[in-house]
Design a protein around this motif. Sequence first.
Motif, PDB file in Angstrom:
ATOM      1  N   PHE A 170       0.671   4.146  -2.537  1.00  0.00           N
ATOM      2  CA  PHE A 170       0.875   5.563  -2.536  1.00  0.00           C
ATOM      3  C   PHE A 170       2.365   6.490  -3.241  1.00  0.00           C
ATOM      4  O   PHE A 170       1.865   7.637  -3.454  1.00  0.00           O
ATOM      5  CB  PHE A 170       1.255   5.437  -0.093  1.00  0.00           C
ATOM      6  CG  PHE A 170       0.978   7.248  -0.160  1.00  0.00           C
ATOM      7  CD1 PHE A 170      -0.069   7.746   0.108  1.00  0.00           C
ATOM      8  CD2 PHE A 170       1.915   7.349  -0.079  1.00  0.00           C
ATOM      9  CE1 PHE A 170      -0.384   8.821   0.927  1.00  0.00           C
ATOM     10  CE2 PHE A 170       1.677   9.149   0.994  1.00  0.00           C
ATOM     11  CZ  PHE A 170       1.088   9.593   1.024  1.00  0.00           C
TER      12      PHE A 170
ATOM     13  N   THR B  26       0.609  -0.986  -0.197  1.00  0.00           N
ATOM     14  CA  THR B  26      -0.130  -0.230  -0.164  1.00  0.00           C
ATOM     15  C   THR B  26       0.960   1.244   0.146  1.00  0.00           C
ATOM     16  O   THR B  26       0.555   1.999  -0.831  1.00  0.00           O
ATOM     17  CB  THR B  26      -1.256   0.194   1.152  1.00  0.00           C
ATOM     18  OG1 THR B  26      -1.437  -0.932   0.688  1.00  0.00           O
ATOM     19  CG2 THR B  26      -1.945   1.602   1.231  1.00  0.00           C
ATOM     20  N   SER B  27       2.020   1.035   1.224  1.00  0.00           N
ATOM     21  CA  SER B  27       3.421   2.177   0.897  1.00  0.00           C
ATOM     22  C   SER B  27       3.316   2.885  -0.830  1.00  0.00           C
ATOM     23  O   SER B  27       3.835   3.489  -0.903  1.00  0.00           O
ATOM     24  CB  SER B  27       4.040   2.153   1.845  1.00  0.00           C
ATOM     25  OG  SER B  27       3.469   2.096   3.288  1.00  0.00           O
TER      26      SER B  27
END
Length: 138
Positions: free
Chosen positions: A27, A23-24
């Motif tokens: 992002f 997810t990072s």
Amino acid sequence: MRKELPVNKKIILFDGVCNLCNTSVDFIIKRDTKDVFRFASLQSDLGMQLLAERGIDTQKIDSIVYIDPGNTYEIKSDAALAIAAELKGWPKVISYFKFLPSGFRNMIYDIVAKNRYRWFGKKNTCRLPTEQETAKFL
């Protein structure tokens, strides 16, 4: 033989099976408007080679590493802050937390890193880039 590293790109090594790490990466990709970063999983052959070349013990570091080839590398909270400093918009504000003592920042980082699978889950295999992301992955 190692794949040639891209010129003028910074490398982020991440845990390819960690949901929080993936997810990072998503992002960062969305906010990397200057196309600064390239990505590789820690588990990949290239990731393991880059770690070994820098003498980074994978028993102690297993979540994120920031590499500016030919210059420096950062681990733990320093890596997160170095990445944030390269992003546009509000995420850049995160880099201002560098004023906090690294021991304190890394204590918090270590708590999250230690519990990331329990809190965010884990994949059975490493993340594969989408067709649009392929050029960003080593």
